[in-house]
Design an enzyme around this catalytic site. Structure first.
Site: not given
Ligand code: NAD
Length: 503
Positions: A191, A266, A300, A397
């Site tokens: 997804k 992550e 990230c 962040e």
């Molecule tokens: P997000 O958490 O808003 O969304 C990530 C994914 O989760 C999307 O596909 C979204 O549709 C899905 N999602 C949202 N709510 C959900 C739920 N209730 N159940 C299941 N899935 C759900 O994150 P974002 O804004 O897309 O990405 C940015 C974030 O990702 C930042 O905080 C960044 O630091 C983090 N990130 C971390 C790493 C790492 O390796 N630690 C790498 C890349 C990004």
């Protein structure tokens, strides 16, 4: 300029098909719209224009995909390992062959600059090759003999897994999760993030063309609270590999509780780059700038807090301000561009809201601090100085090209500030004092630390964070630990004494 025009013409050839058909889901080897027929729009942050319609999957589509993944599991689990390796290498070949298309679509969909995205596409191919080579040994275990038993361990793929990815460098991150899952013998329901759906579709097509059996890799687009939630709650899905925000991670943990999901998270970061007075300051400056302003700061592992020793702070900040003001903002497909637009209007509003927060808290905006241009989601690279550790700009962040500078006097202070946040993903330490580097890195709360270096990823090393930055590790064998179950079998060596009850 001529190169940008050429690139725009090429982009047109790549996205025309998406304009015509939209982004379809892939379930059980078939390209299908959402069962409900619903779609959502993918919009380019470059100029707010519509890219295409995207199938808006929901619980019904997730259920179909999970069932397809369950049906395909036995075949993929038992697929000859040498053949599994070949299929995964063919996916790597397919990525290389379509690298330009992937990079251009990613730039258009996410706003990331081409200078970084072309490499990200190729990194995706490397991820597949790395795990392709390890697929034949994925099941390997240990022999742990005891006086009475020959104990052996072996590993088995856990089953169908869900992969949920964010919008930042979505192509590369998807390969990072899906390649080890497939190498381990798991089937996948992916997804992708709703803000950046295009390249996930291309990746799934590449896998299909590489000869991956139907149902091994399923793609369902949709919103997090709908399709994402349904995936985390589905009883046929044995584990969730998730990359995204920390607060979403905790929602997923709750959603997966009833079906006892194994989770790998992550999550976010507020990573420090700590510059001591004895460091190579020119290299430290280059690295600090690169690690927050490359990839639009939407990464990230970005070094979003600069902790600089007071004795060198004035000169270091002067050079920093000069360089930040010279960073080139522009169209992502212009090869000269260093910063493109942020992913989406919603995220632009979030990032720019911190400009007022910084002012209200008493920090100084030493560079940037405003939007750039009238259309698209552009923001100027921004630098906050005169910050203190408790300020929101030093704790939260922001996930954009925004750096917060905090000064310190002693090593102890630097450590306290560095560790004084909820997150613990990466840390960067600049010093030429070896014992200080050893002492400091030992106490620094982070899953990954680089000394006198920017983030240079080496695939066999563990990737992941501590505290609110994550649970579990990716990379090398650590990925197999997540996607596989350990099994122990004890073979009696002879006639050891068995306790006799009721004898
Ligand atoms: P997000 O958490 O808003 O969304 C990530 C994914 O989760 C999307 O596909 C979204 O549709 C899905 N999602 C949202 N709510 C959900 C739920 N209730 N159940 C299941 N899935 C759900 O994150 P974002 O804004 O897309 O990405 C940015 C974030 O990702 C930042 O905080 C960044 O630091 C983090 N990130 C971390 C790493 C790492 O390796 N630690 C790498 C890349 C990004």
């Amino acid at each position: 300029m001529a190169e940008l025009q050429d690139n725009l013409a090429k982009l047109d050839t790549y996205v025309t098909r998406f304009r015509e058909t939209g982004v379809l889901n892939l379930i059980g080897g078939k390209s299908v719209p959402a069962a409900s027929g619903a779609t959502f729009e993918s919009v380019s942050p470059v100029d707010d224009s519509l890219i295409c319609q995207v199938s808006k999957g929901s619980a019904e589509d997730i259920d179909a995909a999970a069932k397809a993944a369950k049906t395909a599991f036995a075949e993929w689990r038992d697929f000859p390992l040498a053949e599994r390796k070949k299929v995964l290498h063919r996916i790597g070949d397919g990525i290389v062959a379509r690298a330009e298309e992937i990079a251009f679509c990613e730039c258009w969909d996410t706003g990331q600059a081409l200078r970084f995205m072309s490499k990200a596409a190729l990194r995706g191919a490397e991820n597949f090759r790395f795990f392709a080579d390890r697929a034949p040994s994925a099941r390997d275990g240990q022999t742990l003999p005891s006086p009475t038993l020959l104990n052996v361990t072996t590993r088995l793929p856990i089953g169908p897994v869900g992969v949920i990815t964010p919008w930042n460098t979505p192509f590369m991150l998807s390969t990072w999760k899906i390649a080890p899952a497939l190498a381990a013998g798991c089937t996948v329901v992916h997804k992708p993030a709703e803000f950046s759906p295009v390249t996930a579709r291309i990746l799934a097509e590449i896998a299909q063309d590489a000869g991956l059996p139907d149902g091994v890799w399923n793609l369902v687009n949709g919103f997090g609270e709908d399709a994402g939630k349904a995936l985390t709650e589905h009883p046929d899905i044995k584990a969730i590999a998730f990359v995204g925000e920390s607060k979403t991670g905790s929602m997923i943990m709750k959603q997966g509780a009833d079906t006892l999901k194994r989770v790998h998270f992550e999550l976010g970061g507020k990573n420090p780059v700590v510059v001591f007075e004895d460091a190579d300051l020119d290299r430290a400056l280059d690295a600090a700038i690169f690690m927050i302003y490359s990839l639009n700061g939407e990464r990230c592992t970005s070094s979003s807090r600069l902790l600089v020793q007071s004795s060198i702070a004035k000169e270091f900040k002067e050079k920093l301000i000069e360089r930040v003001n010279r960073i080139r903002i522009g169209h992502p497909l212009d090869p000269a561009t260093e910063i493109g637009p942020l992913i989406h209007k919603v995220h632009l509003d979030k990032v720019t809201s911190y400009f007022d927060v910084a002012k209200a808290d008493g920090a100084t905006i030493a560079a940037g601090g405003e939007r750039a241009g009238d259309t698209g989601c552009y923001v100027k690279p921004t630098l906050f100085t005169d910050a203190t550790p408790a300020m929101r700009i030093a704790q939260e962040e922001i996930f954009g090209p925004v750096l917060t500078v905090i000064e310190f006097d002693t090593e102890e202070q630097a450590l306290e500030i560095a560790n004084g946040v909820d997150y613990g993903l990466t840390g960067y330490v600049w010093t030429n004092d070896l014992t200080r580097a050893l002492r400091f890195t030992d106490k620094l709360e982070a899953g990954m630390i680089w000394v006198n270096s920017e983030n240079v990823r080496h695939l066999p090393t563990p990737f992941g964070g501590v505290k609110a930055s994550g649970i579990g590790r990716d990379g090398g064998d650590w990925s197999f630990e997540f996607y596989m179950e350990q099994k122990h079998i004890g073979f009696a060596l002879g006639q050891h004494k068995i306790p006799r009850l009721g004898a």
